[in-house]
Design an enzyme around this catalytic site. Structure first.
Site, PDB file in Angstrom:
ATOM      1  N   HIS A 120     -56.200 -22.533 -20.234  1.00  0.00           N
ATOM      2  CA  HIS A 120     -56.664 -21.162 -20.482  1.00  0.00           C
ATOM      3  C   HIS A 120     -55.508 -20.171 -20.283  1.00  0.00           C
ATOM      4  CE1 HIS A 120     -59.588 -17.786 -20.230  1.00  0.00           C
ATOM      5  NE2 HIS A 120     -58.698 -17.291 -19.390  1.00  0.00           N
ATOM      6  N   GLU A 121     -54.803 -20.334 -19.166  1.00  0.00           N
ATOM      7  CA  GLU A 121     -53.652 -19.453 -18.897  1.00  0.00           C
ATOM      8  C   GLU A 121     -52.528 -19.723 -19.889  1.00  0.00           C
ATOM      9  OE1 GLU A 121     -53.797 -16.942 -16.798  1.00  0.00           O
ATOM     10  OE2 GLU A 121     -55.801 -17.548 -16.184  1.00  0.00           O
ATOM     11  N   ASP A 126     -57.961 -12.334 -22.915  1.00  0.00           N
ATOM     12  CA  ASP A 126     -59.254 -12.735 -22.379  1.00  0.00           C
ATOM     13  C   ASP A 126     -60.355 -12.238 -23.302  1.00  0.00           C
ATOM     14  OD1 ASP A 126     -58.874 -14.262 -20.081  1.00  0.00           O
ATOM     15  OD2 ASP A 126     -58.342 -12.488 -18.930  1.00  0.00           O
ATOM     16  N   HIS A 179     -52.729 -17.712 -22.876  1.00  0.00           N
ATOM     17  CA  HIS A 179     -52.193 -16.363 -22.691  1.00  0.00           C
ATOM     18  C   HIS A 179     -50.673 -16.366 -22.796  1.00  0.00           C
ATOM     19  CE1 HIS A 179     -55.991 -14.844 -21.456  1.00  0.00           C
ATOM     20  NE2 HIS A 179     -56.011 -15.445 -20.289  1.00  0.00           N
TER      21      HIS A 179
END
Ligand SMILES: *[C@@H]1O[C@H](CO)[C@@H](O)[C@H](O)[C@H]1NC(C)=O
Length: 162
Positions: free
Chosen positions: A132-133, A143, A136
């Site tokens: 998930h990170e 998000d 980014h």
């Protein structure tokens, strides 16, 4: 010791001109994870990082229709740059100040986040959180909802985060 000094920075080293992280075939290589010199030495951290990256690799491979995975990651032990950020507590986060789609600088984890398995119930498995990170830092994905940054810049326009 001030509890803040216990923050760890796992540093995805990206050079300023182009990212240090490369895609070799289908595998990401040159992913650098660094432990801050302010973090007390703890051999368990290395194992937890390995587990997280390995699990994340399977998850990434699965999530992207078997296109990419983490082939190679380097764990740097201190000394290293620290960037303690009391604003985030133990919650992992990614420094990404650019437009949507722009690469971020690094992902930040704390030792407590890596060592305390109770936190998995709160944030989900570490491998998934890592991916998930990663979205980014690598792809500049924002998000889905963001109370702190409800808007973002895109092609010179302001857009609502979604
Ligand atoms: C682990 O995290 C939980 C939830 O934040 C906390 O209640 C607990 O005290 C932590 N355990 C340790 C060993 O720090």
């Amino acid at each position: 010791m001030d509890s803040r000094t216990v923050f760890v920075l796992l540093w995805m080293l990206l050079s300023s001109t182009s990212t240090g992280i490369k895609l070799d075939g289908n595998g990401y290589v040159d992913v650098v994870i660094a432990i801050s010199s302010k973090v007390p030495q703890d051999i368990r951290l290395i194992d937890k990082i390995k587990e997280m990256v390995t699990e994340g690799s399977f998850y990434l491979y699965d999530a992207l229709d078997e296109k990419v995975y983490f082939r190679e990651a380097t764990i740097l032990v201190p000394p290293q740059i620290d960037n303690a950020n009391p604003a985030y507590g133990v919650e992992p986060y990614t420094n990404q100040y650019g437009e949507c789609g722009a690469e971020g600088e690094y992902i930040h984890f704390t030792p407590e986040y890596l060592l305390n398995d109770t936190l998995i119930e709160l944030y989900g498995s570490r491998g998934r959180v890592f991916v998930h990170e990663w979205a980014h830092v690598r792809w500049g994905v924002y998000d889905e909802c963001n109370g702190e940054k409800p808007f973002y810049h895109s092609n010179g326009h302001i857009e609502a985060t979604r």
